[in-house]
Design an enzyme around this catalytic site. Structure first.
Site, PDB file in Angstrom:
ATOM      1  N   HIS A   1      50.593  45.780  39.692  1.00  0.00           N
ATOM      2  CA  HIS A   1      50.762  44.375  40.055  1.00  0.00           C
ATOM      3  C   HIS A   1      51.776  43.748  39.102  1.00  0.00           C
ATOM      4  CE1 HIS A   1      47.397  43.328  42.979  1.00  0.00           C
ATOM      5  NE2 HIS A   1      47.398  44.647  42.886  1.00  0.00           N
TER       6      HIS A   1
ATOM      7  N   ARG B   1      46.744  45.157  53.540  1.00  0.00           N
ATOM      8  CA  ARG B   1      45.423  45.133  52.904  1.00  0.00           C
ATOM      9  C   ARG B   1      45.463  44.354  51.590  1.00  0.00           C
ATOM     10  NH1 ARG B   1      42.612  45.815  48.319  1.00  0.00           N
ATOM     11  NH2 ARG B   1      43.938  47.594  47.794  1.00  0.00           N
ATOM     12  N   ASP B   2      46.138  44.869  50.582  1.00  0.00           N
ATOM     13  CA  ASP B   2      46.060  44.226  49.265  1.00  0.00           C
ATOM     14  C   ASP B   2      46.827  42.910  49.243  1.00  0.00           C
ATOM     15  OD1 ASP B   2      45.083  44.025  46.726  1.00  0.00           O
ATOM     16  OD2 ASP B   2      46.602  45.284  45.798  1.00  0.00           O
TER      17      ASP B   2
ATOM     18  N   HIS C   1      49.712  52.214  41.257  1.00  0.00           N
ATOM     19  CA  HIS C   1      49.575  50.928  41.957  1.00  0.00           C
ATOM     20  C   HIS C   1      49.657  49.824  40.902  1.00  0.00           C
ATOM     21  CE1 HIS C   1      47.464  48.273  45.058  1.00  0.00           C
ATOM     22  NE2 HIS C   1      47.204  47.608  43.939  1.00  0.00           N
TER      23      HIS C   1
ATOM     24  N   ASN D   1      51.257  42.118  44.108  1.00  0.00           N
ATOM     25  CA  ASN D   1      51.692  43.501  43.995  1.00  0.00           C
ATOM     26  C   ASN D   1      53.184  43.581  43.675  1.00  0.00           C
ATOM     27  OD1 ASN D   1      49.442  45.461  45.294  1.00  0.00           O
ATOM     28  ND2 ASN D   1      49.353  43.446  46.232  1.00  0.00           N
TER      29      ASN D   1
ATOM     30  N   CYS E   1      45.805  37.737  42.202  1.00  0.00           N
ATOM     31  CA  CYS E   1      44.676  38.053  41.338  1.00  0.00           C
ATOM     32  C   CYS E   1      43.868  36.774  41.201  1.00  0.00           C
ATOM     33  CB  CYS E   1      45.222  38.517  39.985  1.00  0.00           C
ATOM     34  SG  CYS E   1      43.999  38.559  38.692  1.00  0.00           S
TER      35      CYS E   1
END
Lengths: 313, 313
Positions: free
Chosen positions: A210, A16-17, A208, A250, A241
């Protein structure tokens, strides 16, 4: 044989991310294969996809097909990101085990990212929890930009913690504090995590981070030292980002697993299998990925002594 | 106006440990310009070049010309790496302020890297100290592979500490513990630094970490928390390891400075000037560099609020 309980829970978010920001379309079958491979390695939680506007996140527009295609490993929670009731309905229909609701601490970021005010987002969460629980699904609620917003800057701890309280009041089973654009620093992390752990137990709190400014692992360690035990990470360090072209995404799963193993924390994950899987990512996304351990190998994967030294004894 | 004393000393090694491994020849004038720019930013110590075999390290074969060409900023120590007496003589002739002698804790690595046994290396150090001090130069002595060797694996603390003792007995002014190929982990760092600080005060001890497995800043922080105050770093994260193609190199100066400033440690260095200088590195070396902050910007370099949100109030 009883599995040993891990000391730290690493939750995989690459599907997902990680894939969310990729320009190259990743075929549905390739996503399913990636998720099945991650399942086989034994993650307790995998964020599979998101049910958001296909116009906003075209790379994940096949969320329903991905959920329909994956094998469900007993013991793994398959999560879907949802911003609102509509997304939650689609995720429940796709048999997501968990809905990950996201709202930004920064109202500016929430409006930019989700096109909703805080009041609108919280009203959505209120609508989501009952049907989710009725369907046997968990609800995790994420505070995005909890450590800083690229528009507003720093976010007061009180604001972030008030959102955590609202999430819990509304029935969230788990809470994630997310450093959406890599603005966190370890002092801030220690302080905010300590405060958050007054509101929610460590088994319900995810961090979470990054690696946008190279501090991903530093912040994980600061959070862990403060008592946090659940962390999101993405294989290969996928993700990114929109405000930092070329910056890493991440926290990298295999780099984090290596760090944990080096300092004696059990993850329940096999580092070499992660490295092997990470090698397949550049083929999927069409570019190199930022993870380091896959390039360097495990620290004790030793190299042969040069021939000339062996000859000379 | 009195300068404020920094809380942490960051020593720049890009001109030596960064450029050493680069395949593309960097012109002598470009090296000189880089070093002068670093001087102007105010580093207390810059490793300028190394006096080693030109066959072994062709990229630094212009060490004498670089030393002859740079401006000497009062307050900056200009260091030359030397493996032996020959190198030391050349470095002193070039008016290096400090000789950085290097021997690996691993005898296998020392033979592979320096073509010398420990006994031969230590004999060289013994020969170097007196002429260096007579010429007004300092001698720093580095234990390479102090946290692990790519051939031998882990190095016992006792072996590393015994070398530190020998270095001090032989008259070294400063000691560096170097994680040459990025094998260190923060628990090991804390333990070894604590032991080393029993032998040498923090103002004489440098930690030199590589980010090969993504743990560079984690290890700096672990060392700092244990009492270390001097750290090597390379602008842009230049450098690398012949055993890890594609892996990052030294701890990145601007990423480290950002971390320090974010947690309230004064470095005496201007982050934006470092970022600006780092932007020039890809042009020098012919490829992207691994530093993150130069890509992402400082955490509080905020972005404009999207136009559609400003329009809607």
């Amino acid at each position: 044989m009883m599995a040993t309980r891990p000391d730290i829970l690493i939750q995989e978010v690459a599907p997902r991310d990680g894939l969310q920001i990729e320009a190259k379309w990743v075929e549905t079958d390739d996503k399913i294969r990636l998720i099945n491979s991650l399942s086989a390695i034994g993650f307790g939680r995998i964020e599979v996809s998101s049910f958001v506007s296909a116009a906003a996140v075209p790379s994940l527009r096949d969320a329903a097909d991905v959920f329909a295609g994956i094998e469900r490993r007993p013991g793994t929670i398959y999560t879907a990101l949802v911003p609102n009731r509509k997304g939650a309905e689609l995720a429940l229909a796709a048999r997501a085990d968990e809905l990950n609701f996201v709202m930004s601490a920064s109202e500016t970021h929430n409006r930019a990212n989700m096109n909703m005010t805080h009041a609108q987002s919280l009203a959505s969460l209120a609508e989501i929890v009952r049907p989710a629980h009725a369907g046997g699904a968990l609800v995790n609620a994420t505070v995005a930009t909890a450590f800083g917003c690229p528009f507003e800057g720093g976010q007061p701890f009180k604001k972030v913690l008030d959102i955590v309280k609202r999430y819990l009041d509304l029935g969230a089973d788990g809470i994630t504090l997310a450093d959406t654009t890599g603005m966190a620093n370890p002092n801030q992390v220690s302080q905010l995590v300590a405060e958050a752990l007054m509101l929610v137990t460590a088994d319900r709190l995810t961090l979470h981070f990054h690696n946008t400014r190279g501090l991903g692992l530093v912040n994980v360690l600061a959070a862990h030292d403060t008592g946090a035990r659940r962390f999101d990470a993405a294989l290969g360090g996928l993700g990114g980002c929109p405000f930092a072209p070329g910056a890493t995404g991440n926290v990298c799963t295999e780099d984090l697993v290596n760090l944990c193993h080096e300092i004696g924390l059990r993850t329940g994950l096999d580092l070499q299998r992660l490295i092997d899987l990470s090698f397949r990512l550049p083929g999927l996304v069409g570019h190199e990925v930022p993870g380091q351990v896959a390039k360097a190998g495990r620290p004790l994967d030793l190299h042969p002594i040069p021939e000339r030294l062996r000859r000379s004894g």
